[in-house]
Scaffold this active site. Structure first.
Site, PDB file in Angstrom:
ATOM      1  N   ASP A  15       0.867  -1.185   0.000  1.00  0.00           N
ATOM      2  CA  ASP A  15       0.000   0.000   0.000  1.00  0.00           C
ATOM      3  C   ASP A  15       0.904   1.235   0.000  1.00  0.00           C
ATOM      4  O   ASP A  15       1.797   1.365   0.835  1.00  0.00           O
ATOM      5  CB  ASP A  15      -0.881  -0.023   1.265  1.00  0.00           C
ATOM      6  CG  ASP A  15      -1.913   1.090   1.259  1.00  0.00           C
ATOM      7  OD1 ASP A  15      -3.115   0.782   1.390  1.00  0.00           O
ATOM      8  OD2 ASP A  15      -1.535   2.276   1.148  1.00  0.00           O
ATOM      9  N   MET A  16       0.683   2.104  -0.974  1.00  0.00           N
ATOM     10  CA  MET A  16       1.517   3.294  -1.095  1.00  0.00           C
ATOM     11  C   MET A  16       1.238   4.247   0.075  1.00  0.00           C
ATOM     12  O   MET A  16       0.122   4.304   0.585  1.00  0.00           O
ATOM     13  CB  MET A  16       1.242   4.001  -2.419  1.00  0.00           C
ATOM     14  CG  MET A  16       1.460   3.127  -3.636  1.00  0.00           C
ATOM     15  SD  MET A  16       3.121   2.423  -3.723  1.00  0.00           S
ATOM     16  CE  MET A  16       4.089   3.891  -4.017  1.00  0.00           C
ATOM     17  N   ASP A 113      -4.016   2.312  -5.025  1.00  0.00           N
ATOM     18  CA  ASP A 113      -2.652   2.280  -4.482  1.00  0.00           C
ATOM     19  C   ASP A 113      -2.327   1.039  -3.661  1.00  0.00           C
ATOM     20  O   ASP A 113      -1.356   1.028  -2.928  1.00  0.00           O
ATOM     21  CB  ASP A 113      -2.375   3.546  -3.654  1.00  0.00           C
ATOM     22  CG  ASP A 113      -2.859   3.430  -2.228  1.00  0.00           C
ATOM     23  OD1 ASP A 113      -3.893   2.764  -1.997  1.00  0.00           O
ATOM     24  OD2 ASP A 113      -2.199   3.996  -1.335  1.00  0.00           O
ATOM     25  N   GLU A 114      -3.132  -0.003  -3.791  1.00  0.00           N
ATOM     26  CA  GLU A 114      -2.801  -1.193  -3.010  1.00  0.00           C
ATOM     27  C   GLU A 114      -3.096  -2.469  -3.776  1.00  0.00           C
ATOM     28  O   GLU A 114      -4.029  -2.526  -4.573  1.00  0.00           O
ATOM     29  CB  GLU A 114      -3.526  -1.210  -1.656  1.00  0.00           C
ATOM     30  CG  GLU A 114      -4.996  -1.220  -1.755  1.00  0.00           C
ATOM     31  CD  GLU A 114      -5.674  -1.300  -0.395  1.00  0.00           C
ATOM     32  OE1 GLU A 114      -5.377  -2.230   0.375  1.00  0.00           O
ATOM     33  OE2 GLU A 114      -6.519  -0.437  -0.133  1.00  0.00           O
TER      34      GLU A 114
HETATM   35  P1  TTP Z   1      -5.207   5.060   1.241  1.00  0.00           P
HETATM   36  O1  TTP Z   1      -4.187   4.018   0.909  1.00  0.00           O
HETATM   37  O2  TTP Z   1      -6.297   4.691   2.190  1.00  0.00           O
HETATM   38  O3  TTP Z   1      -4.482   6.346   1.866  1.00  0.00           O
HETATM   39  P2  TTP Z   1      -3.076   7.000   1.524  1.00  0.00           P
HETATM   40  O4  TTP Z   1      -2.316   6.192   0.539  1.00  0.00           O
HETATM   41  O5  TTP Z   1      -3.296   8.416   1.145  1.00  0.00           O
HETATM   42  O6  TTP Z   1      -2.351   7.000   2.910  1.00  0.00           O
HETATM   43  P3  TTP Z   1      -1.759   5.763   3.726  1.00  0.00           P
HETATM   44  O7  TTP Z   1      -0.295   6.035   3.852  1.00  0.00           O
HETATM   45  O8  TTP Z   1      -2.465   5.773   5.024  1.00  0.00           O
HETATM   46  O9  TTP Z   1      -2.041   4.519   2.921  1.00  0.00           O
HETATM   47  O10 TTP Z   1      -5.888   5.592  -0.072  1.00  0.00           O
HETATM   48  C1  TTP Z   1      -5.199   5.697  -1.312  1.00  0.00           C
HETATM   49  C2  TTP Z   1      -5.652   6.937  -2.054  1.00  0.00           C
HETATM   50  O11 TTP Z   1      -7.062   6.884  -2.272  1.00  0.00           O
HETATM   51  C3  TTP Z   1      -5.392   8.218  -1.292  1.00  0.00           C
HETATM   52  O12 TTP Z   1      -4.088   8.729  -1.515  1.00  0.00           O
HETATM   53  C4  TTP Z   1      -6.489   9.121  -1.811  1.00  0.00           C
HETATM   54  C5  TTP Z   1      -7.630   8.184  -2.165  1.00  0.00           C
HETATM   55  N1  TTP Z   1      -8.686   8.246  -1.106  1.00  0.00           N
HETATM   56  C6  TTP Z   1      -9.737   9.139  -1.278  1.00  0.00           C
HETATM   57  O13 TTP Z   1      -9.829   9.838  -2.294  1.00  0.00           O
HETATM   58  N2  TTP Z   1     -10.664   9.249  -0.272  1.00  0.00           N
HETATM   59  C7  TTP Z   1     -10.617   8.491   0.885  1.00  0.00           C
HETATM   60  O14 TTP Z   1     -11.482   8.622   1.766  1.00  0.00           O
HETATM   61  C8  TTP Z   1      -9.512   7.567   1.034  1.00  0.00           C
HETATM   62  C9  TTP Z   1      -9.389   6.730   2.291  1.00  0.00           C
HETATM   63  C10 TTP Z   1      -8.572   7.484   0.023  1.00  0.00           C
HETATM   64 MG    MG Z   2      -2.115   4.127   0.762  1.00  0.00          MG
END
Ligand code: TTP
Ligand code: MG
Length: 394
Positions: A15-16, A113-114
């Site tokens: 997961d990014m 991103d995962e």
């Molecule tokens: P996530 O992997 O949940 O969050 P993240 O990568 O920003 O941070 P983390 O280091 O905690 O993993 O989500 C991936 C992308 O999806 C995030 O960059 C933006 C988008 N997203 C939204 O647009 N709205 C949301 O409510 C969430 C949770 C994510």
């Molecule tokens: Mg992420």
């Protein structure tokens, strides 16, 4: 019934870190080390809509995904607020996909991103599962300039939890021997399918951790949570035989949205449909698939569920094509004065997308930009939570 343990498997979940914000920091080095918030326009604290994500620097101020943008602005007015540039993030996601393919042919994307990788048959090429994880992280960094967090475990459930434990830039390995010692101290809300309601029900029975859960009789869990009780009891006991599903094995891609209140508001329905089409299209694109069949699911306030299927002549993964079909289908549906409770969009009957590069042709880019702008307007109007379905917990 406990399912028999599958043969030894090694699953990676990657997961990014702060994905959208990290891409922006990479492309604008002057933002590095600063609070960056990606999402709706804050308009000096008066903007509508929500935060999509923010950099770890911004998280220190209490800002997080799905928070109203006005609150984020109040928490940190000096933060750098940026709009969502989905096309750019999709492109990066595609680059990550190529790197993942170097490590295993079995890759399953969960969101932009995962992804999960089954490395059971390939880890020996890199030395060990742990070394594979390390190398994967460094290749992703090398190719995209971004950090990621990786979990390695005998199954998807533990791998997903492990990748989240040492964010950002984390790497956690859970072995079969340490699986239960790893899982049992963790809180039950980390389990897929255990939302706020279920947590409350379980807490009332004295169940707080996965260990508490694992030690109860499965019948008790079924009594408390219905059929799902058995599944989560198995997870808490370290049992999860779900496969990493590669693109070709996936038969359909669907997204659903339940309105907070049943509605007949055309704009709300339109915005939900557009968002669902966008998500389905994004996932098709990510998996390099095109669909020949699109299905609209409608559940009315009286819990009756209807589905309408259309075939399209040219297989597609474009939002606008899918949305046009869905809109037409919805408009032909007779609601008979009933309000809508749930909407779903499903794409199926796939063909492999051989012309992925067309997606980035100038014409298509323009088209997608237009759609993106339309979506941003809707988000501004109703708030992103009206159309964003998060929840990739597993
Ligand atoms: P996530 O992997 O949940 O969050 P993240 O990568 O920003 O941070 P983390 O280091 O905690 O993993 O989500 C991936 C992308 O999806 C995030 O960059 C933006 C988008 N997203 C939204 O647009 N709205 C949301 O409510 C969430 C949770 C994510
Ligand atoms: Mg992420």
């Amino acid at each position: 019934m406990i399912k028999s343990s599958p043969q030894k498997r090694y699953i990676i979940h990657i997961d990014m870190d702060a994905f959208f914000a990290a891409v922006e920091q990479r492309d604008n080095p002057q933002y590095k080390g600063k609070p960056v918030v990606v999402g709706a326009d804050p308009k000096r604290g008066k903007g509508r809509g929500v935060v999509s994500t923010c950099s770890y620097e911004a998280r220190k101020f209490g800002i997080h995904s799905a928070m109203p943008i006005s609150i984020a602005y109040r928490k940190c007015p000096e933060a750098i607020f940026l709009p969502v540039n989905m096309e750019k993030y999709q492109k990066v996601s595609l680059e990550i996909g190529k790197v993942l393919g170097e490590f295993s042919p079995q890759v399953e994307w969960v969101s932009i991103d995962e992804a999960f990788l089954d490395i059971s048959g390939s880890y020996h090429l890199f030395g060990s599962p742990y070394k594979t994880g390390l190398l994967l992280k460094s290749r992703v960094k090398e190719v995209t300039g971004l950090t990621s967090s990786v979990g390695i475990a005998p199954h998807k459930f533990a791998a997903k939890i492990a990748s989240d434990l040492k964010k950002p830039d984390g790497l956690v390995e859970v072995t079969q021997d340490s699986l239960l010692t790893f899982l049992w101290p963790l809180e039950i809300n980390r389990i897929w399918g255990v939302g706020k309601k279920a947590v409350k029900v379980l807490n009332e029975s004295g169940i707080y951790t996965m260990g508490d859960l694992a030690h109860r009789k499965v019948e008790k869990l079924v009594e408390l949570l219905g059929k799902n009780g058995e599944h989560i009891w198995q997870l808490a006991n370290g049992l999860d035989d779900r496969e990493v599903e590669t693109e070709r094995e996936i038969k359909s891609i669907s997204n659903e949205y339940t309105f907070q209140q049943d509605t007949d508001n055309k704009e709300k329905i339109g915005s939900a449909l557009l968002s669902l089409c966008e998500k389905v299209s994004q996932r098709l694109f990510q998996k390099e698939l095109k669909a020949k069949t699109i299905t609209l699911k409608i559940r009315t306030g009286d819990f009756k569920t209807y589905s309408r299927t259309v075939s399209i002549s040219n297989p597609t993964n474009f939002t606008d094509v899918i949305f046009k079909e869905i809109q037409k289908t919805y408009n032909n549906f007779q609601t008979k004065g009933k309000k809508i409770r749930l909407l779903g969009v499903k794409a199926s009957n796939f063909s492999l997308d051989t012309k992925q590069s067309d997606f980035l042709s100038e014409k298509e880019n323009k088209k997608r930009k237009k759609i993106q702008r339309a979506m941003e307007k809707i988000k501004d109007k109703f708030g992103e939570d009206a159309i964003y379905r998060s929840g990739s917990k597993i």
